[in-house]
Motif scaffolding. Structure first.
Motif, PDB file in Angstrom:
ATOM      1  N   SER A   1     -44.728 -11.716 -17.409  1.00 57.05           N
ATOM      2  CA  SER A   1     -45.859 -11.921 -17.816  1.00 57.05           C
ATOM      3  C   SER A   1     -45.211 -13.695 -18.299  1.00 57.05           C
ATOM      4  O   SER A   1     -46.089 -14.501 -18.767  1.00 57.05           O
TER       5      SER A   1
ATOM      6  N   TRP B   1     -45.719 -15.988 -14.937  1.00 56.03           N
ATOM      7  CA  TRP B   1     -47.485 -15.584 -15.449  1.00 56.03           C
ATOM      8  C   TRP B   1     -47.104 -17.817 -15.937  1.00 56.03           C
ATOM      9  O   TRP B   1     -47.480 -18.549 -15.461  1.00 56.03           O
ATOM     10  N   HIS B   2     -47.233 -16.846 -17.260  1.00 56.06           N
ATOM     11  CA  HIS B   2     -47.957 -18.170 -18.249  1.00 56.06           C
ATOM     12  C   HIS B   2     -46.779 -19.348 -18.204  1.00 56.06           C
ATOM     13  O   HIS B   2     -47.496 -20.347 -18.286  1.00 56.06           O
TER      14      HIS B   2
ATOM     15  N   THR C   1     -45.430 -20.805 -15.226  1.00 53.69           N
ATOM     16  CA  THR C   1     -45.701 -20.856 -14.041  1.00 53.69           C
ATOM     17  C   THR C   1     -47.190 -21.547 -14.072  1.00 53.69           C
ATOM     18  O   THR C   1     -47.871 -22.981 -13.685  1.00 53.69           O
ATOM     19  N   LYS C   2     -48.342 -21.268 -14.921  1.00 55.47           N
ATOM     20  CA  LYS C   2     -49.236 -21.428 -15.186  1.00 55.47           C
ATOM     21  C   LYS C   2     -50.164 -22.840 -15.784  1.00 55.47           C
ATOM     22  O   LYS C   2     -50.701 -23.637 -15.951  1.00 55.47           O
TER      23      LYS C   2
ATOM     24  N   LEU D   1     -57.330 -13.276 -15.112  1.00 51.47           N
ATOM     25  CA  LEU D   1     -56.682 -12.470 -14.287  1.00 51.47           C
ATOM     26  C   LEU D   1     -57.742 -11.069 -14.188  1.00 51.47           C
ATOM     27  O   LEU D   1     -57.408 -10.154 -14.119  1.00 51.47           O
TER      28      LEU D   1
ATOM     29  N   LEU E   1     -49.120  -9.456 -11.860  1.00 51.04           N
ATOM     30  CA  LEU E   1     -48.740 -11.029 -12.910  1.00 51.04           C
ATOM     31  C   LEU E   1     -47.833 -12.088 -11.669  1.00 51.04           C
ATOM     32  O   LEU E   1     -47.634 -12.816 -11.690  1.00 51.04           O
TER      33      LEU E   1
ATOM     34  N   ASP F   1     -50.106 -13.250  -8.694  1.00 51.32           N
ATOM     35  CA  ASP F   1     -50.365 -14.662  -8.860  1.00 51.32           C
ATOM     36  C   ASP F   1     -49.515 -15.889  -9.153  1.00 51.32           C
ATOM     37  O   ASP F   1     -49.962 -16.854  -9.511  1.00 51.32           O
ATOM     38  N   ALA F   2     -48.799 -15.449 -10.056  1.00 57.31           N
ATOM     39  CA  ALA F   2     -47.916 -16.569  -9.727  1.00 57.31           C
ATOM     40  C   ALA F   2     -47.265 -17.469  -8.924  1.00 57.31           C
ATOM     41  O   ALA F   2     -46.835 -18.526  -8.779  1.00 57.31           O
TER      42      ALA F   2
ATOM     43  N   GLN G   1     -49.789 -19.753  -7.716  1.00 56.27           N
ATOM     44  CA  GLN G   1     -50.173 -20.932  -8.038  1.00 56.27           C
ATOM     45  C   GLN G   1     -48.260 -21.321  -7.742  1.00 56.27           C
ATOM     46  O   GLN G   1     -48.029 -22.926  -8.626  1.00 56.27           O
TER      47      GLN G   1
END
Length: 348
Positions: free
Chosen positions: A18, A21-22, A24-25, A78, A152, A155-156, A159
Protein backbone atom coordinates in the motif's frame (compact mmCIF):
# COMPACT_ATOMS: atom_id res chain seq x y z
CA UNK A 1 3.81 16.39 -3.59
CA UNK A 2 7.44 15.97 -4.62
CA UNK A 3 7.80 14.15 -7.95
CA UNK A 4 11.36 12.92 -7.59
CA UNK A 5 12.06 11.51 -4.13
CA UNK A 6 13.86 8.17 -4.15
CA UNK A 7 12.25 5.82 -1.62
CA UNK A 8 13.04 2.21 -0.69
CA UNK A 9 10.20 0.22 0.89
CA UNK A 10 11.33 -2.88 2.76
CA UNK A 11 8.52 -5.43 2.78
CA UNK A 12 5.95 -6.60 0.23
CA UNK A 13 3.05 -7.46 2.53
CA UNK A 14 -0.18 -5.48 2.51
CA UNK A 15 1.36 -2.50 4.34
CA UNK A 16 4.49 -2.30 2.19
CA UNK A 17 2.42 -2.77 -0.97
CA UNK A 18 0.00 0.00 0.00
CA UNK A 19 2.78 2.44 0.87
CA UNK A 20 4.64 1.61 -2.35
CA UNK A 21 1.50 2.07 -4.46
CA UNK A 22 0.56 5.39 -2.85
CA UNK A 23 4.12 6.73 -3.10
CA UNK A 24 4.40 5.73 -6.75
CA UNK A 25 1.03 7.25 -7.59
CA UNK A 26 2.20 10.48 -5.91
CA UNK A 27 5.27 10.63 -8.15
CA UNK A 28 8.03 9.16 -6.00
CA UNK A 29 10.64 6.78 -7.43
CA UNK A 30 9.99 3.62 -5.44
CA UNK A 31 11.89 0.37 -5.02
CA UNK A 32 10.27 -2.42 -3.02
CA UNK A 33 12.66 -4.97 -1.53
CA UNK A 34 11.44 -8.27 -0.12
CA UNK A 35 12.97 -11.70 0.35
CA UNK A 36 9.58 -13.39 0.70
CA UNK A 37 7.83 -12.33 -2.51
CA UNK A 38 4.64 -10.35 -3.01
CA UNK A 39 2.37 -10.76 -0.02
CA UNK A 40 5.14 -11.01 2.58
CA UNK A 41 5.05 -13.39 5.55
CA UNK A 42 2.25 -12.28 7.90
CA UNK A 43 -0.17 -11.08 5.21
CA UNK A 44 -0.93 -14.56 3.78
CA UNK A 45 -1.89 -15.71 7.26
CA UNK A 46 -4.07 -12.78 8.22
CA UNK A 47 -7.73 -13.23 9.14
CA UNK A 48 -8.13 -10.15 6.86
CA UNK A 49 -11.07 -8.68 8.79
CA UNK A 50 -11.68 -5.00 7.93
CA UNK A 51 -13.33 -3.46 10.96
CA UNK A 52 -13.39 -0.90 13.75
CA UNK A 53 -14.67 -3.37 16.28
CA UNK A 54 -14.47 -3.93 20.04
CA UNK A 55 -11.62 -3.67 22.51
CA UNK A 56 -10.18 -0.36 21.31
CA UNK A 57 -10.30 3.21 22.67
CA UNK A 58 -12.22 5.77 20.65
CA UNK A 59 -9.05 7.40 19.30
CA UNK A 60 -8.02 4.11 17.65
CA UNK A 61 -11.60 3.48 16.53
CA UNK A 62 -11.43 6.77 14.60
CA UNK A 63 -8.32 5.67 12.74
CA UNK A 64 -9.88 2.32 11.87
CA UNK A 65 -13.14 3.91 10.67
CA UNK A 66 -11.09 6.19 8.43
CA UNK A 67 -9.19 3.15 7.16
CA UNK A 68 -12.45 1.40 6.27
CA UNK A 69 -13.42 4.43 4.19
CA UNK A 70 -9.99 4.44 2.56
CA UNK A 71 -10.53 0.82 1.48
CA UNK A 72 -13.57 2.00 -0.48
CA UNK A 73 -11.56 4.83 -2.01
CA UNK A 74 -8.75 2.42 -2.93
CA UNK A 75 -11.20 -0.04 -4.51
CA UNK A 76 -12.54 2.78 -6.70
CA UNK A 77 -9.02 3.77 -7.76
CA UNK A 78 -7.91 0.19 -8.40
CA UNK A 79 -10.90 -1.72 -9.81
CA UNK A 80 -10.89 -5.47 -9.25
CA UNK A 81 -9.28 -5.26 -5.81
CA UNK A 82 -10.45 -8.42 -3.98
CA UNK A 83 -12.66 -6.84 -1.33
CA UNK A 84 -16.07 -7.81 0.07
CA UNK A 85 -18.27 -5.91 2.53
CA UNK A 86 -19.83 -9.11 3.85
CA UNK A 87 -20.72 -8.05 7.41
CA UNK A 88 -19.67 -9.47 10.76
CA UNK A 89 -21.73 -11.41 13.31
CA UNK A 90 -20.29 -11.44 16.83
CA UNK A 91 -21.17 -13.07 20.15
CA UNK A 92 -17.67 -13.74 21.50
CA UNK A 93 -18.32 -11.71 24.65
CA UNK A 94 -20.44 -12.23 27.78
CA UNK A 95 -23.91 -10.72 27.38
CA UNK A 96 -23.17 -7.69 29.56
CA UNK A 97 -19.96 -6.83 27.72
CA UNK A 98 -21.63 -7.44 24.36
CA UNK A 99 -24.39 -4.97 25.26
CA UNK A 100 -21.82 -2.43 26.48
CA UNK A 101 -19.78 -2.82 23.30
CA UNK A 102 -22.87 -2.34 21.15
CA UNK A 103 -23.96 0.76 23.08
CA UNK A 104 -20.49 2.32 23.06
CA UNK A 105 -19.83 1.77 19.37
CA UNK A 106 -23.35 2.85 18.39
CA UNK A 107 -22.70 6.12 20.23
CA UNK A 108 -19.53 6.51 18.15
CA UNK A 109 -21.52 6.08 14.93
CA UNK A 110 -20.71 2.44 14.16
CA UNK A 111 -23.54 0.68 12.29
CA UNK A 112 -24.06 -2.00 14.92
CA UNK A 113 -27.28 -4.03 15.24
CA UNK A 114 -28.38 -6.29 18.13
CA UNK A 115 -29.77 -9.55 16.77
CA UNK A 116 -31.60 -12.59 18.18
CA UNK A 117 -31.30 -16.23 17.14
CA UNK A 118 -33.82 -15.87 14.34
CA UNK A 119 -32.03 -12.92 12.75
CA UNK A 120 -28.62 -14.60 13.27
CA UNK A 121 -29.90 -17.67 11.41
CA UNK A 122 -31.00 -15.45 8.52
CA UNK A 123 -27.54 -13.89 8.36
CA UNK A 124 -25.66 -17.21 8.63
CA UNK A 125 -27.96 -20.14 7.77
CA UNK A 126 -25.18 -22.74 8.17
CA UNK A 127 -24.80 -22.16 11.91
CA UNK A 128 -25.84 -25.26 13.86
CA UNK A 129 -26.77 -23.22 16.96
CA UNK A 130 -27.47 -19.56 16.21
CA UNK A 131 -26.79 -17.36 19.27
CA UNK A 132 -29.65 -16.02 21.37
CA UNK A 133 -27.90 -12.63 21.47
CA UNK A 134 -25.31 -11.29 19.03
CA UNK A 135 -24.36 -8.06 17.33
CA UNK A 136 -24.10 -7.58 13.58
CA UNK A 137 -22.18 -4.93 11.66
CA UNK A 138 -23.14 -4.98 7.99
CA UNK A 139 -20.36 -2.53 7.02
CA UNK A 140 -17.49 -4.81 8.10
CA UNK A 141 -15.65 -6.66 5.39
CA UNK A 142 -12.71 -8.75 4.27
CA UNK A 143 -9.94 -8.47 1.72
CA UNK A 144 -8.12 -11.35 0.13
CA UNK A 145 -4.82 -10.01 1.46
CA UNK A 146 -2.22 -11.66 -0.76
CA UNK A 147 -4.20 -10.96 -3.92
CA UNK A 148 -4.69 -7.35 -2.79
CA UNK A 149 -0.96 -6.90 -2.08
CA UNK A 150 -0.08 -8.40 -5.46
CA UNK A 151 -2.58 -6.13 -7.23
CA UNK A 152 -1.13 -3.04 -5.53
CA UNK A 153 2.45 -4.02 -6.35
CA UNK A 154 1.61 -4.90 -9.96
CA UNK A 155 -0.06 -1.53 -10.46
CA UNK A 156 2.84 0.24 -8.76
CA UNK A 157 5.21 -1.54 -11.17
CA UNK A 158 3.01 -0.48 -14.08
CA UNK A 159 3.47 3.11 -12.90
CA UNK A 160 7.25 2.78 -12.67
CA UNK A 161 8.08 1.20 -9.30
CA UNK A 162 10.63 -1.60 -9.03
CA UNK A 163 10.00 -4.76 -6.99
CA UNK A 164 13.19 -6.66 -6.14
CA UNK A 165 13.63 -10.07 -4.54
CA UNK A 166 16.49 -9.59 -2.08
CA UNK A 167 17.16 -9.57 1.66
CA UNK A 168 18.10 -6.38 3.50
CA UNK A 169 21.10 -7.03 5.74
CA UNK A 170 21.53 -3.50 7.14
CA UNK A 171 20.43 0.10 6.98
CA UNK A 172 23.16 2.42 5.67
CA UNK A 173 23.87 5.57 7.71
CA UNK A 174 25.79 8.67 6.66
CA UNK A 175 26.31 11.32 9.35
CA UNK A 176 23.28 10.16 11.31
CA UNK A 177 20.96 9.92 8.31
CA UNK A 178 19.72 6.76 6.63
CA UNK A 179 20.91 6.94 3.04
CA UNK A 180 20.08 3.46 1.78
CA UNK A 181 20.27 -0.24 2.50
CA UNK A 182 22.78 -3.02 2.19
CA UNK A 183 21.24 -6.05 0.54
CA UNK A 184 22.22 -9.53 -0.53
CA UNK A 185 22.74 -7.99 -3.96
CA UNK A 186 24.79 -5.00 -2.80
CA UNK A 187 24.26 -1.41 -1.63
CA UNK A 188 21.25 0.62 -2.72
CA UNK A 189 20.90 4.36 -2.11
CA UNK A 190 17.70 6.25 -1.28
CA UNK A 191 16.55 9.55 0.19
CA UNK A 192 14.12 7.71 2.47
CA UNK A 193 13.79 4.12 3.64
CA UNK A 194 10.50 2.67 4.86
CA UNK A 195 10.55 -0.39 7.10
CA UNK A 196 7.32 -2.30 6.50
CA UNK A 197 8.76 -5.74 7.11
CA UNK A 198 6.44 -6.96 9.86
CA UNK A 199 8.11 -9.41 12.21
CA UNK A 200 11.41 -8.86 10.40
CA UNK A 201 11.39 -5.13 11.17
CA UNK A 202 13.17 -5.20 14.57
CA UNK A 203 16.30 -6.89 13.20
CA UNK A 204 16.52 -4.41 10.32
CA UNK A 205 15.98 -1.38 12.58
CA UNK A 206 18.56 -2.69 15.04
CA UNK A 207 21.30 -2.29 12.41
CA UNK A 208 20.85 1.48 12.87
CA UNK A 209 20.69 1.23 16.66
CA UNK A 210 16.89 1.56 16.75
CA UNK A 211 14.86 -0.68 19.00
CA UNK A 212 11.37 -1.52 17.82
CA UNK A 213 9.34 -2.83 20.79
CA UNK A 214 7.34 -5.30 18.76
CA UNK A 215 5.96 -8.47 20.30
CA UNK A 216 5.39 -11.48 18.09
CA UNK A 217 3.56 -14.09 20.17
CA UNK A 218 2.58 -17.23 18.28
CA UNK A 219 -1.01 -17.42 17.11
CA UNK A 220 -2.69 -20.43 15.54
CA UNK A 221 -5.07 -20.04 12.61
CA UNK A 222 -6.24 -22.95 10.45
CA UNK A 223 -7.23 -22.96 6.78
CA UNK A 224 -9.54 -25.56 5.27
CA UNK A 225 -9.41 -26.95 1.77
CA UNK A 226 -11.71 -25.10 -0.68
CA UNK A 227 -15.31 -25.94 0.12
CA UNK A 228 -18.87 -25.10 -0.90
CA UNK A 229 -20.22 -21.81 0.42
CA UNK A 230 -21.04 -22.13 4.12
CA UNK A 231 -20.48 -18.60 5.45
CA UNK A 232 -21.85 -15.32 4.13
CA UNK A 233 -19.61 -13.12 6.27
CA UNK A 234 -17.47 -13.01 9.39
CA UNK A 235 -18.50 -15.06 12.43
CA UNK A 236 -17.08 -14.38 15.90
CA UNK A 237 -18.49 -17.11 18.11
CA UNK A 238 -17.21 -17.94 21.58
CA UNK A 239 -13.56 -18.98 21.09
CA UNK A 240 -14.18 -19.61 17.39
CA UNK A 241 -13.71 -16.90 14.77
CA UNK A 242 -14.36 -17.90 11.15
CA UNK A 243 -14.64 -16.55 7.63
CA UNK A 244 -14.68 -18.11 4.16
CA UNK A 245 -12.32 -16.89 1.44
CA UNK A 246 -13.23 -16.17 -2.15
CA UNK A 247 -11.84 -19.57 -3.18
CA UNK A 248 -13.93 -21.33 -0.53
CA UNK A 249 -11.38 -21.97 2.23
CA UNK A 250 -12.64 -21.54 5.77
CA UNK A 251 -10.17 -19.64 7.97
CA UNK A 252 -10.63 -20.12 11.70
CA UNK A 253 -8.96 -19.35 15.00
CA UNK A 254 -9.95 -19.23 18.64
CA UNK A 255 -9.34 -15.49 18.14
CA UNK A 256 -9.22 -13.50 14.90
CA UNK A 257 -5.52 -12.77 15.56
CA UNK A 258 -4.79 -16.44 16.16
CA UNK A 259 -5.13 -18.29 19.43
CA UNK A 260 -2.42 -19.69 21.69
CA UNK A 261 -1.11 -22.85 19.97
CA UNK A 262 -0.17 -24.35 23.35
CA UNK A 263 2.48 -27.00 23.87
CA UNK A 264 1.05 -29.20 21.13
CA UNK A 265 0.01 -27.03 18.16
CA UNK A 266 -1.09 -30.03 16.09
CA UNK A 267 -3.52 -31.11 18.80
CA UNK A 268 -4.74 -27.51 19.19
CA UNK A 269 -5.33 -27.32 15.43
CA UNK A 270 -7.27 -30.60 15.48
CA UNK A 271 -9.43 -29.32 18.34
CA UNK A 272 -10.06 -26.09 16.42
CA UNK A 273 -11.12 -28.01 13.32
CA UNK A 274 -13.42 -30.16 15.42
CA UNK A 275 -15.03 -27.00 16.82
CA UNK A 276 -15.39 -25.58 13.31
CA UNK A 277 -17.06 -28.74 12.00
CA UNK A 278 -19.41 -28.82 14.99
CA UNK A 279 -20.42 -25.20 14.42
CA UNK A 280 -21.23 -25.46 10.69
CA UNK A 281 -23.61 -27.75 8.83
CA UNK A 282 -21.76 -29.78 6.22
CA UNK A 283 -18.17 -28.74 7.06
CA UNK A 284 -15.23 -31.17 6.74
CA UNK A 285 -11.94 -29.14 6.56
CA UNK A 286 -8.12 -29.81 6.74
CA UNK A 287 -5.51 -27.61 8.46
CA UNK A 288 -2.50 -25.26 8.30
CA UNK A 289 -1.43 -22.52 10.78
CA UNK A 290 0.30 -19.15 11.23
CA UNK A 291 1.04 -15.97 13.33
CA UNK A 292 1.28 -12.14 13.10
CA UNK A 293 2.53 -8.81 14.68
CA UNK A 294 2.06 -5.28 16.40
CA UNK A 295 1.63 -1.41 15.56
CA UNK A 296 4.10 1.55 15.06
CA UNK A 297 3.61 4.22 12.35
CA UNK A 298 5.92 7.19 11.75
CA UNK A 299 9.46 8.51 11.48
CA UNK A 300 12.22 7.19 13.70
CA UNK A 301 13.13 10.08 16.00
CA UNK A 302 16.76 11.17 15.91
CA UNK A 303 17.48 9.31 12.65
CA UNK A 304 16.55 11.19 9.48
CA UNK A 305 15.50 9.34 6.38
CA UNK A 306 13.76 6.42 8.09
CA UNK A 307 10.02 5.71 8.34
CA UNK A 308 8.57 2.75 10.23
CA UNK A 309 5.20 1.11 9.50
CA UNK A 310 4.67 -2.19 11.29
CA UNK A 311 1.43 -3.19 12.95
CA UNK A 312 -1.24 -5.64 13.89
CA UNK A 313 -4.50 -4.79 12.12
CA UNK A 314 -2.42 -4.37 8.97
CA UNK A 315 -5.22 -5.39 6.62
CA UNK A 316 -7.71 -2.93 8.12
CA UNK A 317 -5.22 -0.06 8.25
CA UNK A 318 -3.33 -0.62 4.99
CA UNK A 319 -4.96 1.95 2.68
CA UNK A 320 -4.99 4.69 5.31
CA UNK A 321 -1.38 4.01 6.30
CA UNK A 322 -0.34 4.05 2.64
CA UNK A 323 -2.01 7.42 2.12
CA UNK A 324 -0.84 9.00 5.39
CA UNK A 325 2.74 7.70 5.11
CA UNK A 326 2.99 9.06 1.57
CA UNK A 327 1.91 12.53 2.67
CA UNK A 328 4.33 12.48 5.59
CA UNK A 329 7.30 11.14 3.59
CA UNK A 330 6.85 13.47 0.61
CA UNK A 331 5.36 16.60 2.17
CA UNK A 332 6.13 16.33 5.88
CA UNK A 333 2.41 16.36 6.71
CA UNK A 334 1.52 13.99 9.56
CA UNK A 335 -2.16 13.16 9.76
CA UNK A 336 -3.60 13.90 13.23
CA UNK A 337 -5.05 10.38 13.37
CA UNK A 338 -1.47 9.04 13.57
CA UNK A 339 -0.50 11.24 16.55
CA UNK A 340 -0.59 8.45 19.17
CA UNK A 341 1.30 5.89 17.07
CA UNK A 342 4.83 7.23 16.63
CA UNK A 343 7.94 5.38 17.75
CA UNK A 344 8.78 8.28 20.05
CA UNK A 345 6.26 7.04 22.65
CA UNK A 346 8.71 4.29 23.50
CA UNK A 347 12.00 4.86 25.35
CA UNK A 348 14.88 4.08 22.99
Amino acid sequence: MSSAKEVIVIGAGIIGASIAWHLTKAGARVTVISDSGAGGVATPNSFAWINASWGNPEIYFRLRIRAMAEWKRLANELPGLPLAWCGGLCWDLPAGRLEAYAAEHASWGYGIERVDAGRAAQIEPSLVEPPELAVYVAEEGVAEPVAAAKALLADAERQGARVLSSSVTALVQTYGRITGVDTSHGLMAAEEVVIAAGVGAPDIAATAGIKLPIETPPGLIVHSRPYKKLLNGLVHAEKLHMRQTAEGRIIAGSDFAGGDPGENPDATARDLFAAMKAALRGASPRSSRTSDGFPIIGRAEGVDGLYVAVMHSGVTLAPAVGLFATREILDGERDPLLTPYGLGRFAQ
